[in-house]
Write a protein that holds these residues in place. Structure first.
Motif, PDB file in Angstrom:
ATOM      1  N   GLU A  17       0.862  -1.253   0.088  1.00 25.41           N
ATOM      2  CA  GLU A  17       0.244  -0.017  -0.047  1.00 25.41           C
ATOM      3  C   GLU A  17       0.834   1.366   0.069  1.00 25.41           C
ATOM      4  N   ASN A  19       0.873   5.734  -0.697  1.00 23.81           N
ATOM      5  CA  ASN A  19       0.088   7.014  -0.685  1.00 23.81           C
ATOM      6  C   ASN A  19       0.754   7.782  -1.704  1.00 23.81           C
ATOM      7  N   GLU A  41     -17.434   0.935 -11.807  1.00 20.34           N
ATOM      8  CA  GLU A  41     -18.757   1.075 -11.194  1.00 20.34           C
ATOM      9  C   GLU A  41     -18.545   2.159 -10.299  1.00 20.34           C
ATOM     10  N   ASP A  42     -17.321   2.751  -9.996  1.00 23.37           N
ATOM     11  CA  ASP A  42     -17.146   3.902  -8.946  1.00 23.37           C
ATOM     12  C   ASP A  42     -16.627   5.232  -9.881  1.00 23.37           C
ATOM     13  N   PHE A  53      -9.857  18.144  -0.280  1.00 22.26           N
ATOM     14  CA  PHE A  53      -9.369  17.246  -0.796  1.00 22.26           C
ATOM     15  C   PHE A  53     -10.047  15.867  -0.855  1.00 22.26           C
ATOM     16  N   ASN A  54     -10.012  14.842  -1.703  1.00 18.99           N
ATOM     17  CA  ASN A  54     -10.679  13.622  -1.589  1.00 18.99           C
ATOM     18  C   ASN A  54      -9.407  12.720  -1.626  1.00 18.99           C
ATOM     19  N   VAL A  55      -9.773  11.350  -0.790  1.00 22.60           N
ATOM     20  CA  VAL A  55      -9.268  10.474  -1.046  1.00 22.60           C
ATOM     21  C   VAL A  55      -9.754   9.129  -1.759  1.00 22.60           C
ATOM     22  N   GLU A  56      -8.980   8.699  -2.790  1.00 18.84           N
ATOM     23  CA  GLU A  56      -9.494   7.569  -3.769  1.00 18.84           C
ATOM     24  C   GLU A  56      -8.282   6.797  -3.649  1.00 18.84           C
ATOM     25  N   LYS A  57      -8.934   5.331  -3.874  1.00 18.41           N
ATOM     26  CA  LYS A  57      -8.000   4.362  -3.950  1.00 18.41           C
ATOM     27  C   LYS A  57      -7.979   3.538  -5.231  1.00 18.41           C
ATOM     28  N   THR A  66      -3.139   4.887  -2.482  1.00 12.95           N
ATOM     29  CA  THR A  66      -4.090   5.668  -2.031  1.00 12.95           C
ATOM     30  C   THR A  66      -3.786   7.143  -2.326  1.00 12.95           C
ATOM     31  N   PHE A  68      -4.226  10.909  -2.542  1.00 12.06           N
ATOM     32  CA  PHE A  68      -4.858  12.234  -2.161  1.00 12.06           C
ATOM     33  C   PHE A  68      -5.057  13.184  -2.964  1.00 12.06           C
ATOM     34  N   MET A  70      -5.629  16.597  -4.067  1.00 14.03           N
ATOM     35  CA  MET A  70      -5.829  17.696  -3.394  1.00 14.03           C
ATOM     36  C   MET A  70      -6.572  18.900  -4.145  1.00 14.03           C
ATOM     37  N   ASP A  86       3.956  12.070   4.594  1.00 10.64           N
ATOM     38  CA  ASP A  86       3.765  10.825   4.481  1.00 10.64           C
ATOM     39  C   ASP A  86       3.521  10.108   3.522  1.00 10.64           C
ATOM     40  N   HIS A  88       4.731   8.613  -0.450  1.00  9.18           N
ATOM     41  CA  HIS A  88       5.506   8.009  -1.282  1.00  9.18           C
ATOM     42  C   HIS A  88       5.932   8.528  -2.692  1.00  9.18           C
TER      43      HIS A  88
END
Lengths: 189, 878
Positions: A17, A19, A41-42, A53-57, A66, A68, A70, A86, A88
């Motif tokens: 995983e 970021n 579908e998403d 911001f939004n978090v998407e995976k 993951t 972010f 912004m 945090d 990568h």
């Protein structure tokens, strides 16, 4: 995608995983790029300006990202730094048809590179010269020159021209980023 | 291993609070775990719980700490754990007011509120609205509108309640959501309907017509939600209160019809609305009371409590109506719920006859020790009302009160008992001796300093006038030996009063005061020295001025004047006459403040510090150029209306009296929204002798804003001329303007004028009320040195002594002394004693002997330091 699969099989590493931070000026296409990577579908049919911001995976064969995503609006750019520590990898999206604001992009980039959480890390930065389909758009080489990317010596970087609406050039860019992040993780281990 | 054992032991303790020993810094440290790449949902949820616990315990986070935690929390949005996400929403709501840049989560929350997961949606809306400010509201408006009409009731309710909260910051945006709210009112869900009505009412509440329409529509519709009906009843009763017409309207019949609703809540609300309405007559009260009576017999304690409490309130205004319930209330006296029993008894005390007092008091005594202080206060207040109603019962009541006083209890409770005893003493001369004796006993063992000080003051005031003053000295002197410095100082002052008023005790008092001069506390020593040196002079007038009469200037003004004096560094001695005198509160004001809390179960907050009218205005006036040099403000009159209240322009006047000048303050309001007034002046036609020194016009008077015009006049040298009538005309330039923007259409305006009613300057404007503790002493002392005038009048228009007394007080603007404003019943003669201060610091004492026979005959004796003033007063009455 085929290449990822081979790579994963080849290297036999576990899905890690990681970021990544997606930044860039407003209206450069950050959320659209992220939308492209999401499952069918998403996917959102309509992209509105992000506030905050939004978090998407999303996943590819060897890494689970993951992202972010912004907001690029001038008012929220100060908030990017809260997420520098945090991550990568950084995805920096540039609207290549917006010549006028290229200097603003440069300012923001310089601020990013000088930030204490960034300047001493060997963190890969992926540049998307987005909206390459526009008539007026600058080539990725010109943008690289305009932003003075050649002066970045201590961090791996790559610039790739892209079209977020069709998806052209996105996979190639992310492929590079995957490779880079995997390398740093492997090296650390 | 050892730690494991300890954990086990802690577990065995059981029932303890697991969060008892957590500390802010440790928890914030732990919160860093939020930043990790892989979220451990369970752990993070636990830490979030700790943070929320700390915040709710009143722990304060600094802006920096809060922001750090907040941003760490935003990273938890990557977790898909439902419980964690909902904890994050709560965290966002708690931190939204402390942390910076909270809008960062706007998009994430918008995504959740429009997403598929129903568990997220409602909570996300509430969190979103807590972080949104006016500028950001536009961005989420579309989502909010959708959410209000959402199928899911939880989402819809959340959106409605959030809009209600946000109308505080952006009411005009919320107003645009009226159509959605309207649709939500038709929802089948109970809560949605209730919340939608709340929002609708809030949007329209400033527009009376719209509210009337709303109510009219909804009353016909028969709402499904009981909560909504209750709210509708409240809105309707508010409309009724404001309405001018009689109670026969549709609104009232709606409320009355709700008395037959099947829900108890609605029935109670309707009954409550009817009995609390100001204009309800006893006929309309009937059905409501019988509903409450029914509730008194309900098996549900809440219903019984609500019913009794309401009856208790009604008993003040409509005791006769409540008498019908007396039998039911009697049954409730033995209710196992003490709160209900207390209210039942106090209600009965209010409505009952004199004969039942003894029985009820006995009943209360059986359980008074079991109820909480709050209810004991209710009992005490009921007793106070009773004592005023049946003065003959004072001995029973007084015994009961003194027993209560000896019990354990908080300050508020004890203070209310002491208050009651003091009221009884003041009201009923027969009860004075016993009351004082009880209080003396109480201060022997009183833990509340403030109360002890008050009682000592009362003893000092009342004790010397009893038959045997010497018996109180022992109690007071005991305080000097046993108590803390504050009480000792009060005791010294009280003793000095005895010394000044009882010549035969004076010597003994001096001995005691001499001992007090050895006290360890400065204040006590100072007071003792001060009083004993005055007492040594044996001079009546010194006694009067420096022991018996308290300081009459207002303390805040005195502070201000002294400050100015110190800063000015002048060589002159400070003149206390230059400090404005504090006006004694009028009888009506006192009554209003009393009535509000009488017998109600409402704990009022600490009383607001009383600031006199003059204090308020002084600040405002000192900002006006030309007014400051007039000296200190002596008196400000009540507000006089110079127009009808519903005309184009509303003008009120306040008369400010200075030593040699009169300042008229005209407050003007322009009620025409299509006009802008400029250069507003008041043209005054003063009576003879007055000189206009300066007038200060109001440059601009936009719609619905108050503008002020000042006129400074000099008083005539001839005192009789100071009373007169001024004609007044308001002159101004009108500019037509756009009602919406308030901007004038053209630069050209035209002159216009508006007739105002005549303004009268009366005697009372120039006189400040002064309370004389010992009027008789001042009167005796004034026999030489004062000018006396006497005259006899016949006041043919008065029919009773009370009426005459009231009118005289009002006309002269003087303060009645020694409670002579109350006329004993059945008397045909009465003496009214008045005192005051004329502008310039001249004392006035007035004795008015009244006799009733075919109208009232009055013999008025005026004494003043200035002959003209005495003449002015005698001539003004005629």
């Amino acid at each position: 995608m085929g290449l990822f699969k081979t790579l994963a099989v080849f290297l036999r590493i576990k899905k890690k995983e990681v970021n990544v931070l997606v930044i860039g000026l407003n209206n450069s296409g950050k959320s659209t790029i992220i939308n492209h990577f999401k499952d069918e579908e998403d996917k959102q049919s309509e992209i509105v300006p992000t506030v905050g911001f939004n978090v998407e995976k999303f996943q590819n064969q060897s890494l689970s990202f993951t992202a972010f995503d912004m907001s690029g609006h001038g008012r929220y750019r100060d908030l990017w730094e809260h997420y520098y520590k945090d991550c990568h990898g950084i995805v920096f999206v540039i609207d290549s048809s917006d010549k006028l604001r290229l200097v603003v992009v440069k300012d923001e980039l310089d601020l990013l590179l000088q930030h204490p959480d960034i300047c001493n890390r060997k963190i890969p930065i992926l540049f998307f010269a987005n909206k390459m389909d526009c008539k007026e758009s600058l080539s990725s080489v010109k943008i690289a020159a305009g932003l003075g990317l050649d002066k970045i010596m201590d961090k791996p970087w790559n610039i790739s021209a892209s079209n977020a609406l069709t998806g052209d050039g996105l996979n190639e860019g992310v492929e590079w980023l995957t490779q880079q992040i995997r390398d740093t993780i492997v090296n650390r281990n | 291993m050892s730690s494991f054992k300890r954990d086990k032991k802690e577990e065995e303790d059981g029932g303890g609070n697991p969060f008892q020993n957590i500390e802010k810094t440790t928890v914030l440290q732990e919160a860093r775990i939020f930043n990790e790449n892989i979220i451990n949902a369970k752990k993070c949820t636990h830490i979030l719980t700790k943070i929320l616990y700390l915040l709710n315990q009143g722990e304060q986070l600094g802006a920096k700490e809060a922001t750090e935690v907040f941003f760490a929390m935003t990273k938890l949005f990557q977790s898909k754990d439902v419980i964690l996400r909902r904890m994050v929403y709560l965290g966002i709501k708690e931190l939204s007011s402390i942390a910076d840049d909270v809008i960062i989560v706007t998009s994430s929350l918008t995504k959740d509120m429009t997403g598929k997961e129903d568990l997220y949606r409602a909570a996300a809306i509430r969190a979103l609205c807590s972080i949104t400010d006016v500028t950001m509201l536009q961005t989420i408006e579309r989502y909010m509108k959708q959410a209000i009409v959402d199928k899911n009731p939880a989402v819809s309710s959340a959106a409605l309640v959030s809009s209600l909260h946000m109308s505080k910051i952006a009411s005009d945006v919320i107003k645009r959501w009226v159509n959605e709210a309207q649709e939500a009112v038709n929802s089948d869900n109970i809560m949605v309907q209730y919340h939608a009505l709340g929002v609708l009412y809030h949007i329209r509440k400033s527009d009376r017509l719209a509210v009337t329409k709303l109510v009219a529509k909804l009353t016909r519709m028969s709402l499904k939600s009981h909560y909504a009906i209750c709210m509708l009843i409240r809105i309707a009763s508010k409309l009724l209160e404001e309405e001018e017409t009689s109670n026969d309207s549709a609104l009232f019949s709606f409320i009355e019809s709700c008395l037959r609703h099947k829900s108890e809540m609605v029935i109670y609300e309707a009954a409550h609305a009817i009995v609390n309405s100001r204009r309800t007559t006893s006929r309309e009260l009937g059905p409501a009371i019988s509903v409450l009576q029914l509730f008194c017999g309900s098996p549900k304690p809440t219903l019984r409590f609500a019913a009794v409490r309401t009856l208790n309130q009604v008993a003040i205004n409509h005791p006769a109506a409540v008498t019908a319930c007396n039998l039911d209330l009697e049954n409730l006296i033995t209710d196992s719920n003490r709160s209900i029993a207390t209210l039942a008894i106090t209600t009965l005390l209010k409505t009952g006859a004199e004969s039942s007092v003894d029985r009820l008091m006995k009943q209360i005594a059986t359980f008074v020790s079991e109820i909480s202080d709050e209810f004991k206060v209710v009992v005490v207040q009921a007793i106070r009302a009773l004592a005023l109603k049946f003065p003959r019962k004072h001995s029973v009541l007084m015994n009961f009160l003194s027993a209560m006083l000896r019990d354990e209890g908080g300050l508020e409770y004890k203070a209310s008992i002491a208050d009651t005893i003091i009221t009884i003493i003041e009201d009923n001369a027969d009860a004075k001796e016993t009351g004082l004796a009880h209080l003396c006993e109480f201060i022997e063992d009183c833990e509340h300093t403030s109360l002890a000080v008050r009682i000592l003051h009362l003893l000092g005031k009342e004790g010397p006038r009893t038959k045997q003053p010497s018996r109180y000295i022992r109690f007071i002197y005991n305080r000097v030996i046993l108590e803390n410095p504050t009480v000792r100082a009060a005791a010294v002052s009280a003793m000095a009063q005895f010394g000044a008023l009882c010549p035969d005790l004076s010597e003994n008092i001096q001995v005691l005061l001499a001992r007090c001069q050895m006290d360890t506390d400065d204040e006590v020593r100072d007071r003792a020295t001060y009083y004993s040196s005055i007492l040594r002079q044996q001079d009546k007038s010194l006694y009067n001025n420096y022991i018996l009469e308290p300081l009459q200037v207002s303390i805040p003004s005195l502070e201000r004047c002294l400050k100015d004096y110190i800063q000015s560094k002048s060589d002159e001695a400070f003149n206390i006459k230059s400090v404005p005198v504090v006006a004694a509160p009028t009888e009506e004001e006192k009554q209003i403040s009393n009535q509000k809390t009488e017998g109600m179960l409402i704990s009022t907050g600490p009383p607001r510090p009383v600031v006199s009218r003059e204090e308020n205005y002084t600040e405002k006036l000192s900002a006006i150029p030309g007014i400051q040099q007039l000296g200190p403000l002596f008196k400000s009159s009540e507000i006089v209306e110079l127009t009808e209240s519903e005309t184009e322009y509303v003008v009120c006047c306040i008369k400010h009296c200075f030593t040699r000048h009169l300042v008229l303050q005209f407050d003007c309001i322009n009620t025409l929204n299509d006009q802008l007034l400029e250069n507003v002046r008041i043209q005054l036609d003063p009576s003879e002798g007055y000189q206009i020194v300066k007038d200060i016009p109001c440059q601009k008077l936009p719609y619905n804003e108050m503008g002020t015009v000042y006129i400074i006049l000099q008083f005539p040298d001839d005192l009789p001329n100071t009373v007169g009538t001024f004609g007044a005309v308001m002159k101004f330039v009108v500019k037509d303007c756009d009602p919406n923007t308030g901007l004038p259409d053209t630069d050209e305006g035209y002159d216009d004028e508006y007739m105002l009613e005549d303004l009268e300057v009366v005697l009372g404007d120039q006189i400040q009320r002064v309370t004389k503790m010992n009027w008789a002493a001042s009167w005796d002392e004034s026999a030489n040195g004062f000018v006396e005038m006497e005259d006899t009048y016949s006041l043919s228009s008065m029919n009773t002594l009370e009426e005459a007394v009231k009118n005289i007080i009002q006309f002269l603007g003087l303060q009645p002394a020694e409670r002579t404003d109350k006329v004993p019943e059945g008397k045909t003669t009465h003496t009214l004693l008045l005192a005051g201060l004329f502008r310039g610091g001249h004392d006035i004492l007035v004795r008015s002997k009244l006799a009733l026979a075919d109208g009232v005959t009055m013999q008025l004796t005026v004494r003043s330091t200035d002959a003209d003033i005495a003449e002015l007063i005698t001539s003004a009455v005629g």
